[in-house]
Scaffold this motif. Structure first.
Motif, mmCIF file in Angstrom:
data_model
loop_
_atom_site.group_PDB
_atom_site.id
_atom_site.type_symbol
_atom_site.label_atom_id
_atom_site.label_comp_id
_atom_site.label_asym_id
_atom_site.label_seq_id
_atom_site.Cartn_x
_atom_site.Cartn_y
_atom_site.Cartn_z
ATOM 1 N N LEU A 92 -41.112 -12.489 -5.551
ATOM 2 C CA LEU A 92 -41.808 -11.768 -6.859
ATOM 3 C C LEU A 92 -42.165 -12.253 -7.293
ATOM 4 C CD1 LEU A 92 -38.511 -9.296 -7.664
ATOM 5 C CD2 LEU A 92 -40.262 -8.949 -6.287
ATOM 6 N N LEU A 93 -42.291 -13.872 -7.839
ATOM 7 C CA LEU A 93 -42.987 -14.643 -8.292
ATOM 8 C C LEU A 93 -44.498 -15.077 -8.125
ATOM 9 C CD1 LEU A 93 -42.825 -15.937 -10.843
ATOM 10 C CD2 LEU A 93 -42.510 -18.232 -9.797
ATOM 11 N N VAL A 94 -44.105 -14.899 -6.311
ATOM 12 C CA VAL A 94 -45.986 -14.994 -5.878
ATOM 13 C C VAL A 94 -46.044 -13.431 -6.383
ATOM 14 C CG1 VAL A 94 -47.525 -15.077 -4.201
ATOM 15 C CG2 VAL A 94 -45.243 -16.827 -4.703
ATOM 16 N N VAL A 95 -45.505 -12.664 -6.083
ATOM 17 C CA VAL A 95 -46.979 -10.872 -6.242
ATOM 18 C C VAL A 95 -47.289 -10.869 -7.321
ATOM 19 C CG1 VAL A 95 -46.363 -8.640 -6.251
ATOM 20 C CG2 VAL A 95 -45.592 -10.280 -4.213
ATOM 21 N N SER A 96 -46.259 -11.067 -8.377
ATOM 22 C CA SER A 96 -46.149 -10.859 -10.264
ATOM 23 C C SER A 96 -47.843 -11.588 -10.477
ATOM 24 C CB SER A 96 -45.584 -11.277 -10.836
ATOM 25 O OG SER A 96 -44.985 -12.576 -11.282
ATOM 26 N N PHE A 97 -47.406 -12.925 -9.759
ATOM 27 C CA PHE A 97 -49.040 -14.336 -10.558
ATOM 28 C C PHE A 97 -49.860 -13.868 -9.904
ATOM 29 C CE2 PHE A 97 -50.842 -17.713 -9.538
ATOM 30 C CZ PHE A 97 -51.529 -18.636 -11.102
ATOM 31 N N ILE A 98 -50.299 -13.130 -8.411
ATOM 32 C CA ILE A 98 -51.472 -12.612 -7.929
ATOM 33 C C ILE A 98 -52.153 -11.593 -9.050
ATOM 34 C CG2 ILE A 98 -52.774 -12.138 -5.734
ATOM 35 C CD1 ILE A 98 -50.499 -13.628 -4.835
ATOM 36 N N THR A 99 -51.006 -10.528 -8.536
ATOM 37 C CA THR A 99 -51.293 -9.223 -9.382
ATOM 38 C C THR A 99 -52.283 -9.343 -10.873
ATOM 39 O OG1 THR A 99 -49.203 -8.289 -7.561
ATOM 40 C CG2 THR A 99 -51.018 -6.610 -9.846
ATOM 41 N N TYR A 100 -51.147 -10.383 -11.757
ATOM 42 C CA TYR A 100 -51.514 -10.613 -12.882
ATOM 43 C C TYR A 100 -52.310 -11.015 -12.759
ATOM 44 C CZ TYR A 100 -50.437 -10.602 -17.367
ATOM 45 O OH TYR A 100 -50.180 -10.495 -19.142
ATOM 46 N N ASN B 155 -40.009 -11.511 -20.343
ATOM 47 C CA ASN B 155 -39.506 -10.048 -20.547
ATOM 48 C C ASN B 155 -38.748 -8.880 -19.452
ATOM 49 O OD1 ASN B 155 -40.135 -10.276 -23.307
ATOM 50 N ND2 ASN B 155 -42.186 -9.689 -22.837
ATOM 51 N N ALA B 156 -39.970 -9.469 -18.418
ATOM 52 C CA ALA B 156 -39.217 -9.106 -16.166
ATOM 53 C C ALA B 156 -38.353 -9.287 -16.538
ATOM 54 C CB ALA B 156 -40.211 -9.007 -15.648
ATOM 55 N N LEU B 157 -37.530 -10.431 -16.817
ATOM 56 C CA LEU B 157 -35.994 -10.960 -16.134
ATOM 57 C C LEU B 157 -35.082 -10.360 -17.423
ATOM 58 C CD1 LEU B 157 -37.327 -14.407 -16.191
ATOM 59 C CD2 LEU B 157 -36.257 -13.369 -14.239
ATOM 60 N N GLN B 158 -35.787 -9.505 -18.650
ATOM 61 C CA GLN B 158 -34.313 -9.727 -19.204
ATOM 62 C C GLN B 158 -34.612 -8.107 -19.103
ATOM 63 O OE1 GLN B 158 -34.822 -11.035 -23.450
ATOM 64 N NE2 GLN B 158 -36.403 -12.443 -22.769
ATOM 65 N N GLY B 159 -36.007 -7.314 -17.836
ATOM 66 C CA GLY B 159 -35.990 -6.305 -17.734
ATOM 67 C C GLY B 159 -36.876 -4.483 -18.842
ATOM 68 N N GLU B 160 -37.733 -5.656 -19.497
ATOM 69 C CA GLU B 160 -38.296 -5.122 -19.734
ATOM 70 C C GLU B 160 -39.231 -5.198 -19.494
ATOM 71 O OE1 GLU B 160 -37.789 -3.053 -22.098
ATOM 72 O OE2 GLU B 160 -35.232 -3.404 -22.870
ATOM 73 N N PHE B 161 -40.784 -4.017 -19.333
ATOM 74 C CA PHE B 161 -41.675 -4.031 -19.337
ATOM 75 C C PHE B 161 -42.719 -3.809 -20.345
ATOM 76 C CE2 PHE B 161 -39.483 -4.057 -14.951
ATOM 77 C CZ PHE B 161 -40.163 -5.147 -14.808
ATOM 78 N N TYR C 121 -51.831 -2.551 -17.495
ATOM 79 C CA TYR C 121 -51.268 -3.895 -17.370
ATOM 80 C C TYR C 121 -49.627 -3.376 -16.774
ATOM 81 C CZ TYR C 121 -55.246 -6.021 -17.680
ATOM 82 O OH TYR C 121 -56.750 -6.629 -17.091
ATOM 83 N N PRO C 122 -49.191 -2.971 -18.010
ATOM 84 C CA PRO C 122 -47.536 -3.261 -17.534
ATOM 85 C C PRO C 122 -46.604 -1.963 -16.885
ATOM 86 C CG PRO C 122 -48.370 -3.078 -20.429
ATOM 87 C CD PRO C 122 -49.866 -3.247 -19.354
ATOM 88 N N VAL C 123 -47.872 -1.559 -16.628
ATOM 89 C CA VAL C 123 -47.129 0.150 -15.568
ATOM 90 C C VAL C 123 -47.982 -0.642 -14.189
ATOM 91 C CG1 VAL C 123 -47.448 2.033 -14.637
ATOM 92 C CG2 VAL C 123 -47.169 1.815 -17.209
ATOM 93 N N ILE C 124 -48.644 -1.540 -13.879
ATOM 94 C CA ILE C 124 -49.112 -2.222 -13.157
ATOM 95 C C ILE C 124 -48.590 -3.052 -12.916
ATOM 96 C CG2 ILE C 124 -51.266 -2.777 -11.865
ATOM 97 C CD1 ILE C 124 -52.915 -1.876 -13.083
ATOM 98 N N MET C 125 -47.912 -3.890 -13.147
ATOM 99 C CA MET C 125 -46.775 -4.701 -12.493
ATOM 100 C C MET C 125 -45.411 -4.648 -12.568
ATOM 101 S SD MET C 125 -49.053 -7.354 -13.207
ATOM 102 C CE MET C 125 -47.281 -8.070 -12.550
ATOM 103 N N LEU D 21 -41.759 -3.383 -8.426
ATOM 104 C CA LEU D 21 -40.414 -2.516 -7.555
ATOM 105 C C LEU D 21 -41.163 -1.804 -6.090
ATOM 106 C CD1 LEU D 21 -39.041 -0.221 -8.004
ATOM 107 C CD2 LEU D 21 -40.852 1.556 -8.594
ATOM 108 N N VAL D 22 -41.916 -2.299 -5.954
ATOM 109 C CA VAL D 22 -42.404 -1.680 -4.432
ATOM 110 C C VAL D 22 -42.401 -2.843 -3.642
ATOM 111 C CG1 VAL D 22 -44.924 -1.697 -2.758
ATOM 112 C CG2 VAL D 22 -44.090 0.000 -5.026
ATOM 113 N N ALA D 23 -42.441 -4.120 -4.449
ATOM 114 C CA ALA D 23 -42.257 -5.348 -3.758
ATOM 115 C C ALA D 23 -41.103 -5.641 -2.999
ATOM 116 C CB ALA D 23 -43.239 -6.671 -3.631
ATOM 117 N N THR D 24 -39.724 -5.277 -3.769
ATOM 118 C CA THR D 24 -38.544 -5.822 -4.257
ATOM 119 C C THR D 24 -38.076 -4.546 -3.193
ATOM 120 O OG1 THR D 24 -38.563 -6.312 -6.590
ATOM 121 C CG2 THR D 24 -36.326 -5.008 -5.321
#
Length: 309
Positions: free
Chosen positions: A16-24, A71-77, A274-278, A283-286
């Motif tokens: 998830l970290l790799v996917v989020s970094f590339i997407t962001y 924020n994502a670690l706390q479940g907030e996007f 961005y917030p929705v895209i990320m 979600l899809v990666a998980t």
């Protein structure tokens, strides 16, 4: 088995970290500004800069990404840029549930039709039935959804008046039938061809000939020796398809007016939300990682020879 599951789950945060970094990174360095897209090109530049500063979009990439991860670690996007005042979590939760129901029904259609058709084609190998099934699957897998949908609308709605045209009112509503067929028909072709190929390969194995030479009933040979082993690659397809239940389908959901995750994803990409895209990306990666884990675990039940360290 427990060690294997734990090891696979420990990989999930890294994936998830790799996917989020590339997407962001793609969103940050890509063309276009989300504020300008939302406000229009003729907006006062000072207003654009003020809004960008309020949303923290003028900060360095690593700072913005670090805040997102925390924020994502706390479940907030955060809050959606496009749907102002609406939290991303709430926005996605409702639409994911809609797309999941639609995707589940489409998957059931694909499995219920695909496996029997594949078995029929395999056991009637070389006959007209085999040719007919293979030919039909080629047609189903070749015709895109934006062609199938209008055909169903014209046939079942305009001509026969059997089903309502569009909308959404839950999984038990008749309006679900046509979009589920549009989404389920292509996977039917894939599962049919995979089942046929797997059965033909298993039938030629020595243990199948041995089982028949022992005088076992054909039903026992098919269920215990042929079908159980042939379903292993099919099980992989089905498992990974379950991982895609939350993705939605933009074309199908748009044509039939379904408020699912597919339409939301497309709108978010075009508006640079961005917030929705990320959130959708993670979600899809998980779901795909968990679906892959479920497939690996399922192997051990389908085939005792398959074991994980």
């Amino acid at each position: 088995m427990l060690v294997f599951i734990i090891r696979r789950l420990l990989w999930l945060p890294l994936v998830l970290l790799v996917v989020s970094f590339i997407t962001y990174g793609l969103g940050f360095y890509g063309p276009g500004d989300p504020v300008e897209i939302l406000l229009g090109q003729r907006t006062n530049p000072e207003v654009v800069e003020r809004i960008r500063h309020e949303k923290g979009l003028d900060r360095p990439f690593i700072v913005q990404y670090g805040d997102f991860v925390w924020n994502a670690l706390q479940g907030e996007f955060g809050e959606s840029y496009k749907y102002r005042g609406q939290a991303v979590n709430e926005l996605i939760a409702e639409k994911v549930w809609v797309s999941s129901q639609l995707g589940f029904v489409a998957l059931v259609i694909a499995v219920v039709l695909g496996i029997p058709l594949g078995l029929l084609a395999a056991f009637k190998h070389g006959t007209w039935a085999d040719t007919a099934v293979v030919g039909a699957t080629l047609i189903f897998i070749s015709v895109p959804s934006f062609i199938v949908a209008p055909i169903l609308l014209w046939t079942l709605v305009s001509s026969l008046h059997l089903l309502p045209s569009a909308g959404w009112n839950g999984i038990f509503d008749l309006r679900l039938v046509m979009p589920a067929l549009v989404m389920g028909i292509p996977p039917v072709a894939v599962i049919t061809r995979q089942t046929r190929a797997a059965v033909l390969e298993v039938v030629a194995q020595d243990y199948v000939r041995t089982a028949r030479s022992k005088g076992l009933y054909e039903r026992v040979v098919v269920l215990r020796h042929i079908l159980r082993n042939a379903l292993i690659p099919v099980f992989t397809l089905i498992g990974l398809s379950m991982g895609g239940l939350v993705e939605g389908a933009f074309i199908t959901e748009t044509i039939f007016g379904i408020p699912g995750i597919g339409r939301l994803g497309f709108e978010s990409i075009t508006s640079r939300d961005y917030p929705v895209i990320m959130a959708l990306t993670l979600l899809v990666a998980t779901t795909y990682v968990l679906a892959s884990l479920a497939v690996d675990i399922g192997y051990t039940f389908l085939d005792p020879r398959v074991r994980t360290d």
